[in-house]
Design a protein around this motif. Structure first.
Motif, PDB file in Angstrom:
ATOM      1  N   LEU A  14       0.830  -1.205   0.000  1.00 53.88           N
ATOM      2  CA  LEU A  14       0.000   0.000   0.000  1.00 53.88           C
ATOM      3  C   LEU A  14       0.864   1.253   0.000  1.00 53.88           C
ATOM      4  O   LEU A  14       1.844   1.352   0.729  1.00 53.88           O
ATOM      5  CB  LEU A  14      -0.902  -0.008   1.241  1.00 53.88           C
ATOM      6  CG  LEU A  14      -2.055   0.989   1.286  1.00 53.88           C
ATOM      7  CD1 LEU A  14      -3.092   0.674   0.218  1.00 53.88           C
ATOM      8  CD2 LEU A  14      -2.702   0.976   2.674  1.00 53.88           C
ATOM      9  N   THR A  15       0.499   2.246  -0.841  1.00 56.72           N
ATOM     10  CA  THR A  15       1.244   3.505  -0.909  1.00 56.72           C
ATOM     11  C   THR A  15       0.402   4.719  -0.548  1.00 56.72           C
ATOM     12  O   THR A  15       0.929   5.761  -0.182  1.00 56.72           O
ATOM     13  CB  THR A  15       1.791   3.733  -2.330  1.00 56.72           C
ATOM     14  OG1 THR A  15       0.698   3.980  -3.235  1.00 56.72           O
ATOM     15  CG2 THR A  15       2.597   2.545  -2.814  1.00 56.72           C
ATOM     16  N   GLY A  16      -0.923   4.623  -0.722  1.00 62.18           N
ATOM     17  CA  GLY A  16      -1.786   5.778  -0.521  1.00 62.18           C
ATOM     18  C   GLY A  16      -2.113   6.500  -1.815  1.00 62.18           C
ATOM     19  O   GLY A  16      -3.033   7.316  -1.860  1.00 62.18           O
ATOM     20  N   ASP A  17      -1.389   6.189  -2.886  1.00 60.98           N
ATOM     21  CA  ASP A  17      -1.707   6.752  -4.199  1.00 60.98           C
ATOM     22  C   ASP A  17      -2.713   5.823  -4.883  1.00 60.98           C
ATOM     23  O   ASP A  17      -2.422   4.630  -5.077  1.00 60.98           O
ATOM     24  CB  ASP A  17      -0.446   6.865  -5.051  1.00 60.98           C
ATOM     25  CG  ASP A  17      -0.729   7.424  -6.436  1.00 60.98           C
ATOM     26  OD1 ASP A  17      -0.678   8.652  -6.599  1.00 60.98           O
ATOM     27  OD2 ASP A  17      -1.017   6.627  -7.352  1.00 60.98           O
ATOM     28  N   PRO A  18      -3.911   6.307  -5.253  1.00 60.88           N
ATOM     29  CA  PRO A  18      -4.948   5.406  -5.772  1.00 60.88           C
ATOM     30  C   PRO A  18      -4.560   4.675  -7.047  1.00 60.88           C
ATOM     31  O   PRO A  18      -4.899   3.497  -7.221  1.00 60.88           O
ATOM     32  CB  PRO A  18      -6.155   6.324  -5.991  1.00 60.88           C
ATOM     33  CG  PRO A  18      -5.598   7.710  -6.042  1.00 60.88           C
ATOM     34  CD  PRO A  18      -4.384   7.698  -5.169  1.00 60.88           C
ATOM     35  N   PHE A  19      -3.834   5.338  -7.962  1.00 57.37           N
ATOM     36  CA  PHE A  19      -3.432   4.676  -9.202  1.00 57.37           C
ATOM     37  C   PHE A  19      -2.386   3.603  -8.926  1.00 57.37           C
ATOM     38  O   PHE A  19      -2.482   2.475  -9.418  1.00 57.37           O
ATOM     39  CB  PHE A  19      -2.901   5.714 -10.197  1.00 57.37           C
ATOM     40  CG  PHE A  19      -3.973   6.596 -10.770  1.00 57.37           C
ATOM     41  CD1 PHE A  19      -4.768   6.162 -11.818  1.00 57.37           C
ATOM     42  CD2 PHE A  19      -4.186   7.861 -10.258  1.00 57.37           C
ATOM     43  CE1 PHE A  19      -5.762   6.968 -12.349  1.00 57.37           C
ATOM     44  CE2 PHE A  19      -5.180   8.688 -10.771  1.00 57.37           C
ATOM     45  CZ  PHE A  19      -5.970   8.238 -11.830  1.00 57.37           C
ATOM     46  N   ALA A  20      -1.368   3.956  -8.139  1.00 59.34           N
ATOM     47  CA  ALA A  20      -0.329   2.980  -7.815  1.00 59.34           C
ATOM     48  C   ALA A  20      -0.903   1.795  -7.040  1.00 59.34           C
ATOM     49  O   ALA A  20      -0.529   0.636  -7.278  1.00 59.34           O
ATOM     50  CB  ALA A  20       0.782   3.646  -7.013  1.00 59.34           C
ATOM     51  N   ASP A  21      -1.825   2.064  -6.129  1.00 63.11           N
ATOM     52  CA  ASP A  21      -2.412   0.976  -5.344  1.00 63.11           C
ATOM     53  C   ASP A  21      -3.286   0.071  -6.203  1.00 63.11           C
ATOM     54  O   ASP A  21      -3.309  -1.150  -6.018  1.00 63.11           O
ATOM     55  CB  ASP A  21      -3.216   1.548  -4.171  1.00 63.11           C
ATOM     56  CG  ASP A  21      -2.319   2.125  -3.088  1.00 63.11           C
ATOM     57  OD1 ASP A  21      -1.112   1.810  -3.106  1.00 63.11           O
ATOM     58  OD2 ASP A  21      -2.818   2.897  -2.255  1.00 63.11           O
ATOM     59  N   THR A  22      -4.014   0.664  -7.156  1.00 65.66           N
ATOM     60  CA  THR A  22      -4.817  -0.157  -8.075  1.00 65.66           C
ATOM     61  C   THR A  22      -3.910  -1.077  -8.887  1.00 65.66           C
ATOM     62  O   THR A  22      -4.163  -2.277  -9.019  1.00 65.66           O
ATOM     63  CB  THR A  22      -5.646   0.739  -9.013  1.00 65.66           C
ATOM     64  OG1 THR A  22      -6.608   1.451  -8.242  1.00 65.66           O
ATOM     65  CG2 THR A  22      -6.361  -0.091 -10.075  1.00 65.66           C
ATOM     66  N   GLY A  23      -2.825  -0.525  -9.437  1.00 69.53           N
ATOM     67  CA  GLY A  23      -1.892  -1.351 -10.196  1.00 69.53           C
ATOM     68  C   GLY A  23      -1.276  -2.444  -9.348  1.00 69.53           C
ATOM     69  O   GLY A  23      -1.122  -3.589  -9.793  1.00 69.53           O
ATOM     70  N   GLY A  24      -0.942  -2.118  -8.100  1.00 73.03           N
ATOM     71  CA  GLY A  24      -0.376  -3.115  -7.197  1.00 73.03           C
ATOM     72  C   GLY A  24      -1.348  -4.236  -6.899  1.00 73.03           C
ATOM     73  O   GLY A  24      -0.966  -5.410  -6.820  1.00 73.03           O
ATOM     74  N   LEU A  25      -2.630  -3.896  -6.736  1.00 74.09           N
ATOM     75  CA  LEU A  25      -3.647  -4.916  -6.464  1.00 74.09           C
ATOM     76  C   LEU A  25      -3.879  -5.811  -7.679  1.00 74.09           C
ATOM     77  O   LEU A  25      -4.169  -6.998  -7.541  1.00 74.09           O
ATOM     78  CB  LEU A  25      -4.955  -4.248  -6.034  1.00 74.09           C
ATOM     79  CG  LEU A  25      -4.922  -3.614  -4.638  1.00 74.09           C
ATOM     80  CD1 LEU A  25      -6.145  -2.740  -4.406  1.00 74.09           C
ATOM     81  CD2 LEU A  25      -4.833  -4.686  -3.559  1.00 74.09           C
ATOM     82  N   VAL A  26      -3.763  -5.242  -8.880  1.00 74.62           N
ATOM     83  CA  VAL A  26      -3.867  -6.061 -10.094  1.00 74.62           C
ATOM     84  C   VAL A  26      -2.722  -7.070 -10.137  1.00 74.62           C
ATOM     85  O   VAL A  26      -2.929  -8.260 -10.398  1.00 74.62           O
ATOM     86  CB  VAL A  26      -3.865  -5.182 -11.366  1.00 74.62           C
ATOM     87  CG1 VAL A  26      -3.747  -6.054 -12.618  1.00 74.62           C
ATOM     88  CG2 VAL A  26      -5.129  -4.340 -11.435  1.00 74.62           C
ATOM     89  N   ILE A  27      -1.496  -6.594  -9.876  1.00 77.14           N
ATOM     90  CA  ILE A  27      -0.340  -7.501  -9.866  1.00 77.14           C
ATOM     91  C   ILE A  27      -0.537  -8.606  -8.830  1.00 77.14           C
ATOM     92  O   ILE A  27      -0.305  -9.799  -9.098  1.00 77.14           O
ATOM     93  CB  ILE A  27       0.955  -6.713  -9.572  1.00 77.14           C
ATOM     94  CG1 ILE A  27       1.268  -5.762 -10.726  1.00 77.14           C
ATOM     95  CG2 ILE A  27       2.128  -7.662  -9.327  1.00 77.14           C
ATOM     96  CD1 ILE A  27       2.407  -4.794 -10.448  1.00 77.14           C
TER      97      ILE A  27
END
Length: 476
Positions: A14-27
């Motif tokens: 988790l980073t707190g950035d919505p775009f980065a977190d969405t990409g991380g959850l996809v991975i």
């Protein structure tokens, strides 16, 4: 799955950035699939690239401007070759970089320039004024840039833009991302995918509440069937943010819609099994569609009907609904409840929760309003009740409403009542406090009167209620 040049933890944490977190959850989700669990991150990049190019025909224009996949200079396999070359260069750190602190993760690492070609909704090139110190772009770690590449798989198309959902609770964000990712991959397997999966909804309000319904049904169904209201409130302290955006060409845009925790808690309460059906009837009656002007809502079947057809929920749930829209935008829904309550019994507990959770009305104010409604309705001639309703509906100022309450208090005194109907404290601190909304008091009182009439099955002549614009007019 390990790569010595990649900090694997930072691909998903988790980073707190919505775009980065969405990409991380996809991975994170892709690594749970049997066919992908043994692939390293470069293998996942190749998997996603093949989807974007071969299945979606490179339709990532809403995400990336002139990327290796979207720029017209590259055609067919060239898009795949150039995209893989770029991300391999990130991983091996052969792309131009500098030492520093990543703007999203905050960690010290080798940083790479992030512009509109590899990052969503950021400035680049000639738009250096978007960035600190007029730099050429944001400077992010390779792990963050890789995460951004996977974002499209976790989103859906909503009307003319792409929709991304984020929440203050990671499990809620993950629920929506995984749901969208599954549906995007399912469309691939069925051969129907032409890009990010399109939502059946055209407006953000309906889409947001549909997402809320999905989460309630999937994760809170047991609590909705129980009587433990406090536990339901604890678990539904959820805020959902919908980013409705496009990064296309010369017209990038994002509109942010927030279903805040107060509204979500209220909405969750309304979906409790004991009151859900009455709430759904009320909501169902408030859908509108210009193509079905002659249709009427059948509250028993909970469908819309016209002369020629029956319109099921799956169809009319995409229509405009002003109650849902007002809940999302902070406008009052009291008048809509009032119009419905004239002819239909409606659980007053919903009104109470709306006022106390969303409008911050004191519980003692609600109790006093109910007491006044009892005084107007119980053991009264119908003519008095009708005149009281007409008087209340016609009030256009706080002065008139105060006069009405004082008159009732005087009548209570003349009846030799042992206690006042309204005390000075009730009047000054709860019914008409400084900064209070007198219209809310009036409308809640009218709703309480109509519900009392339904409860005792008393029919009175009902004055025609005036149509008012539901705006907050404070302390006129």
């Amino acid at each position: 799955m390990k790569n010595k040049n990649i900090d694997t933890e930072w691909l998903t944490r988790l980073t707190g950035d919505p775009f980065a977190d969405t990409g991380g959850l996809v991975i994170k989700f892709l690594w749970t699939l049997p066919e992908l669990k043994d692939k390293d991150i470069m293998g996942l990049i190749e998997y996603a690239t093949n989807i974007y190019v071969n299945k979606w025909s490179g339709k990532l224009h809403a995400f990336f401007l002139n990327s290796k996949i979207t720029q017209p200079a590259f055609v067919g396999k060239k898009k795949i070759i150039e995209a893989l070359k770029y991300y391999k260069g990130l991983i091996e750190e052969t792309e131009s970089n500098q030492e520093g602190y990543c703007r999203i993760s905050g960690r010290k690492a080798k940083l790479f320039s992030a512009g509109r070609d590899n990052h969503i909704l950021s400035g680049s090139g000639t738009f250096i004024n978007f960035h600190h110190n007029f730099e050429s772009g944001l400077f992010l770690s390779k792990e963050i840039l890789i995460r951004i590449f996977f974002v499209p798989l976790g989103l859906i198309q909503l009307s003319d833009k792409v929709a991304m959902l984020s929440s203050n609770f990671e499990k809620v964000t993950e629920f929506f991302v995984v749901k969208n990712c599954r549906e995007n991959l399912k469309a691939l397997s069925s051969g129907t995918a032409e890009g990010v999966l399109r939502s059946e909804f055209n407006n953000p309000a309906n889409a947001l509440f549909n997402f809320a319904d999905s989460y309630l049904i999937t994760h809170l169904s047991k609590l909705l069937a129980q009587e433990d209201e406090q536990e339901l409130f604890n678990e539904s302290n959820v805020t959902i943010t919908l980013f409705h955006f496009t990064n296309f060409g010369a017209s990038p845009e994002v509109v942010v819609h927030v279903l805040d925790s107060k509204v979500f808690r209220f909405y969750a309460f309304c979906n409790r099994i004991t009151i859900r059906r009455e709430w759904n009837k009320f909501i169902g009656n408030n859908y509108k569609n210009s193509k079905h002007k002659g249709a009427l809502f059948n509250k028993e079947k909970e469908i819309w009907e016209s002369k020629n057809e029956q319109i099921p929920f799956e169809t009319f749930q995409t229509w405009i609904n002003n109650v849902l829209k007002n809940l999302l935008t902070g406008q009052s829904i009291l008048r809509s409840i009032l119009y419905w309550n004239i002819d239909h019994s409606f659980p007053f507990i919903i009104v109470e929760k709306y006022q106390t959770i969303i409008k911050n009305m004191e519980k003692r104010t609600i109790n006093k309003i109910l007491q006044i409604a009892d005084f107007i309705v119980l053991n009264r001639e119908t003519d008095f009740i009708t005149k009281s309703i007409k008087r209340l509906n016609g009030e256009k100022s706080p002065h008139g409403l105060r006069q009405f309450i004082v008159k009732l208090n005087s009548e209570n005194y003349q009846r030799d009542s042992k206690s006042p109907l309204v005390t000075v404290e009730d009047y000054a601190d709860y019914l008409f406090p400084d900064g209070g909304n007198w219209r809310e008091v009036r409308d809640v009182l009218l709703i309480a009167i109509y519900q009392k009439l339904h409860d005792i099955q008393l029919v009175v002549e009902v004055p025609v209620l005036e149509d008012e614009t539901e705006v907050e007019i404070l302390n006129q």
